[in-house]
Design an enzyme around this catalytic site. Structure first.
Site, PDB file in Angstrom:
ATOM      1  N   HIS A  92       0.829  -1.208   0.000  1.00  0.00           N
ATOM      2  CA  HIS A  92       0.000   0.000   0.000  1.00  0.00           C
ATOM      3  C   HIS A  92       0.865   1.260   0.000  1.00  0.00           C
ATOM      4  CE1 HIS A  92      -3.450  -2.560   0.709  1.00  0.00           C
ATOM      5  NE2 HIS A  92      -4.251  -1.503   0.673  1.00  0.00           N
ATOM      6  N   HIS A 122       1.183  -4.034   9.204  1.00  0.00           N
ATOM      7  CA  HIS A 122       2.578  -3.760   8.857  1.00  0.00           C
ATOM      8  C   HIS A 122       3.301  -3.176  10.056  1.00  0.00           C
ATOM      9  CE1 HIS A 122       2.743  -4.611   4.590  1.00  0.00           C
ATOM     10  NE2 HIS A 122       1.620  -3.950   4.403  1.00  0.00           N
TER      11      HIS A 122
END
Length: 193
Positions: free
Chosen positions: A72, A121
């Site tokens: 992303h 993440h």
């Protein structure tokens, strides 16, 4: 916020840009090439580093696959970064360029932050994705700008030519220097003395 960088959203925005920029085929090609290279780069790095994601107990949404670098982060920066570049190179007013660039930059930062917030993440995954994307996008835009604006400007006398045709320009440049630059002749004379 994180859904502004999922494949469906990026696909919809890309299709809208295709119809908006239908007269600029090179720009559309570069947009899709940029996305393709980013995907290859991200997947390659994920399999090279093979870093597992944070513990599933900390994830607000479930993600599969490796963690480093954040896809992303990479896609948001390269995709929206390319759009920022396109806006800056456009004929919009300076205020429109500035506002659009600031809003898109904030969107990129929010997308990156959302990946940490959602627990999918580590901070280093997002930071790595940002830094890798900055380097990649800089190189990509340098190559794109060099190939699309320099040679396609109708006002320039330097058109696209063959390899051997380049020697013609070099030879004309040398002749022009010898004919017009007296200091060059003096320097050549000094070198032989």
């Amino acid at each position: 916020i994180t859904n502004f960088c999922n494949p469906i959203t990026i696909g919809i925005i890309s299709i809208i840009l295709m119809f908006t920029l239908k007269n600029k085929k090179k720009l559309i090609f570069a947009l899709f090439l940029n996305l393709g290279i980013t995907a290859l780069l991200n997947l390659s790095l994920k399999y090279i580093f093979a870093r597992s994601r944070p513990d599933i107990a900390f994830q607000l949404v479930q993600e599969t696959g490796y963690s480093f670098p954040s896809g992303h982060a990479m896609f948001s920066l390269t995709f929206y970064g390319f759009i920022i570049y396109t806006i800056i190179k456009s004929n919009f007013k300076k205020s429109t360029k500035a506002i659009s660039s600031i809003l898109l930059s904030l969107l990129v930062l929010l997308i990156c932050f959302s990946r940490i917030y959602l627990g999918v993440h580590y901070f280093s995954d997002v930071l790595g994705g940002i830094l890798i994307s900055i380097v990649y996008l800089t190189i990509f835009l340098f190559i794109f700008e060099r190939n699309s604006f320099k040679y396609n400007d109708p006002n320039t006398e330097y058109k696209r030519h063959s390899f051997l045709g380049g020697f013609k320009y070099a030879f004309n440049g040398i002749l022009s220097c010898l004919k017009d630059e007296n200091n060059l002749l003096i320097e050549i004379g000094r070198a032989h003395v």
